[in-house]
Design an enzyme around this catalytic site. Structure first.
Site, PDB file in Angstrom:
ATOM      1  N   HIS A  53     -21.810  16.488  -5.200  1.00  0.00           N
ATOM      2  CA  HIS A  53     -21.740  16.493  -3.743  1.00  0.00           C
ATOM      3  C   HIS A  53     -21.549  15.079  -3.197  1.00  0.00           C
ATOM      4  O   HIS A  53     -20.782  14.868  -2.240  1.00  0.00           O
ATOM      5  CB  HIS A  53     -23.025  17.123  -3.195  1.00  0.00           C
ATOM      6  CG  HIS A  53     -23.092  17.161  -1.705  1.00  0.00           C
ATOM      7  ND1 HIS A  53     -24.023  16.451  -0.987  1.00  0.00           N
ATOM      8  CD2 HIS A  53     -22.336  17.815  -0.788  1.00  0.00           C
ATOM      9  CE1 HIS A  53     -23.843  16.668   0.305  1.00  0.00           C
ATOM     10  NE2 HIS A  53     -22.826  17.488   0.463  1.00  0.00           N
ATOM     11  N   GLU A 106     -17.984  14.240  -3.686  1.00  0.00           N
ATOM     12  CA  GLU A 106     -17.150  14.950  -2.705  1.00  0.00           C
ATOM     13  C   GLU A 106     -17.023  14.131  -1.423  1.00  0.00           C
ATOM     14  O   GLU A 106     -15.932  14.019  -0.836  1.00  0.00           O
ATOM     15  CB  GLU A 106     -17.759  16.318  -2.414  1.00  0.00           C
ATOM     16  CG  GLU A 106     -17.081  17.075  -1.284  1.00  0.00           C
ATOM     17  CD  GLU A 106     -18.051  17.947  -0.513  1.00  0.00           C
ATOM     18  OE1 GLU A 106     -18.007  17.914   0.731  1.00  0.00           O
ATOM     19  OE2 GLU A 106     -18.859  18.652  -1.145  1.00  0.00           O
ATOM     20  N   HIS A 107     -18.123  13.555  -0.972  1.00  0.00           N
ATOM     21  CA  HIS A 107     -18.096  12.702   0.219  1.00  0.00           C
ATOM     22  C   HIS A 107     -17.260  11.448  -0.022  1.00  0.00           C
ATOM     23  O   HIS A 107     -16.441  11.055   0.815  1.00  0.00           O
ATOM     24  CB  HIS A 107     -19.522  12.275   0.586  1.00  0.00           C
ATOM     25  CG  HIS A 107     -20.285  13.302   1.357  1.00  0.00           C
ATOM     26  ND1 HIS A 107     -20.765  13.083   2.626  1.00  0.00           N
ATOM     27  CD2 HIS A 107     -20.671  14.565   1.031  1.00  0.00           C
ATOM     28  CE1 HIS A 107     -21.402  14.151   3.051  1.00  0.00           C
ATOM     29  NE2 HIS A 107     -21.375  15.069   2.098  1.00  0.00           N
TER      30      HIS A 107
END
Length: 445
Positions: free
Chosen positions: A66, A69-70
């Site tokens: 995650h 992903e950012h």
């Protein structure tokens, strides 16, 4: 040998009755491109599906997928973060990403004429992110705020608490976002190592649907990736995540989070089948009958007849080697025991006596309608392509899906109901429950 390695392999998978022709090309190095040409559309949705999710992280790297992903949208060798967003928005398109437990997806939706731009931007993002130290620190703060926001949403938090109760310390039980501790401690070097080790060509599927030409898409992808590590070599695509040995889960678990909320949030459920189980279509029918809509048993019993909750529904989640079935209800804290009793009674009734022929027909109709209506936009069609290739290693046509649902029998649904709903149930509850006794709800055997 070098000539053979540079040759792409293209096959036609299906000519869909809804005017979509599906083709698949494996590029040198193992990256897959799968498209569905839908001439009636004027838009295209394209997604880069990476077969890496939160379950692939070590405990100390919980949240790395995650976090990454950012970061991939924060800048590449050719584009700043502003360039990435502004180039797509300047043509009226949209781009975003999401992380799941078994995959991560980066996607864009644009007009068909702007597909070359979307491919170039997403290829750049996936292959050439710089992961600048300053951006790591900025996004660390953003993600910590995201975790805090999630903790302020008990209606979301309760599902994570339930999954944690069911899977314990297994990676499937951990939060996709990671924890404040793991995110605070994660270094740029660790994230970069995860990126370079995991984001490889054999793990990636590029799926696109809409007004497009498959050969043109493949050509654009090859041009965008020609000088990157994602093109070239003789590696083969990674097959779908193996079913393997079923994840060991825990039964009869209780997770109570005391919060001074106006509404209690409850999730009651048990383990279920994995996504490769042929009975998953029968399970889908059963789920619709129990809590899949306003005509479902649980909605009728809890909300319509007694007015005990505004929201009550059931759901299923399947992974490669595990699954769960659960019922959610949100109600006044003082009504929690009554709601749980009614839910338990209804599950016990279906476990003992099954469902009716009328309910079977309605449950099948809901499942079939959901399949077809979900294909009326390019984003849903693109997701079907990406998940089919990445998670199942095959793409069932709409006709095949409908036939699988039509083939479900009353006996099959009743057998699954008996097996599933007789299992020990686990409960997650969030609300003002200090000292509240839920021991009568859960059992370990």
């Amino acid at each position: 040998m070098a000539e053979a390695a540079s040759r792409a392999r293209t096959t036609t998978l299906a000519a869909d009755p809804l005017n979509g022709t599906v083709r698949r090309t494996v590029l040198p190095g193992g990256l897959r491109v799968i498209t569905e040409a839908v001439p009636a559309m004027r838009s295209v949705s394209i997604g880069f599906w990476v077969g890496i999710g939160s379950r692939d992280e070590s405990p100390s790297l919980s949240g790395a997928s995650h976090f990454l992903e950012h970061l991939l949208f924060k800048g590449t060798k050719r584009r700043s973060a502003l360039d990435i967003s502004s180039e797509i928005e300047a043509v009226g398109g949209e781009t975003n990403a999401f992380t799941a437990k078994e995959y991560t997806c980066y996607y864009a939706r644009v007009l068909d004429a702007d597909l070359p731009l979307a491919i170039d931007v997403l290829c750049d993002v996936i292959s050439s992110s710089v992961l600048d130290e300053a951006d790591v620190e900025t996004e660390r703060g953003v993600i910590l705020e995201e975790i805090a926001m999630h903790d302020d949403e008990p209606g979301d938090e309760v599902h994570d608490a339930f999954t944690k109760a069911l899977f314990g310390e297994h990676a499937l039980g951990r939060l996709i976002s990671g924890t404040t501790e793991t995110i605070a401690a994660m270094t740029r070097k660790q994230i970069a190592g995860f990126y370079h080790k995991r984001y490889t060509a054999p793990e990636i599927v590029i799926a696109a649907s809409g007004s497009l030409d498959h050969a043109a898409v493949v050509k654009l992808v090859r041009a965008a990736l020609k000088d990157t590590h994602l093109l070239g070599g003789d590696a083969q695509p990674v097959p779908e995540r193996p079913q393997g040995k079923l994840v060991k889960t825990r039964s009869g678990q209780l997770s109570v989070i005391d919060k001074d909320t106006e509404q209690a949030h409850l999730v009651l459920g048990c383990t279920s089948m994995n996504r490769f189980d042929e009975r998953r279509f029968a399970l889908g029918v059963l789920n619709n009958v129990l809590g899949g809509g306003m005509s479902s048993r649980l909605f009728q019993q809890v909300r319509e007849q007694r007015g005990l909750a505004y929201s009550v529904y059931s759901y299923t989640t399947q992974y490669a080697d595990a699954g769960l079935f659960a019922v959610y209800a949100g109600c006044t804290p003082g009504k929690a025991d009554e709601v749980l009793r009614i839910v338990q009674d209804e599950l016990a009734e279906v476990a003992a006596n099954g469902i009716t022929a009328a309910e079977l027909a309605r449950g099948k109709g809901m499942l079939k309608g959901g399949f077809v209506l979900g294909l009326e936009d390019t984003g849903s069609r693109m997701s079907r392509l990406g998940k089919g290739e990445l998670l199942y290693g095959e793409l069932l046509s709409v006709d095949e899906l409908l036939q699988r649902v039509d083939a479900v029998t009353l006996d099959e649904v009743c057998a699954i109901a008996t097996e599933l709903l007789s299992r020990p149930m686990s409960l997650a509850a969030i609300g003002p429950f200090v000292g509240h006794d839920f021991s009568g709800v859960v059992r370990s055997s």
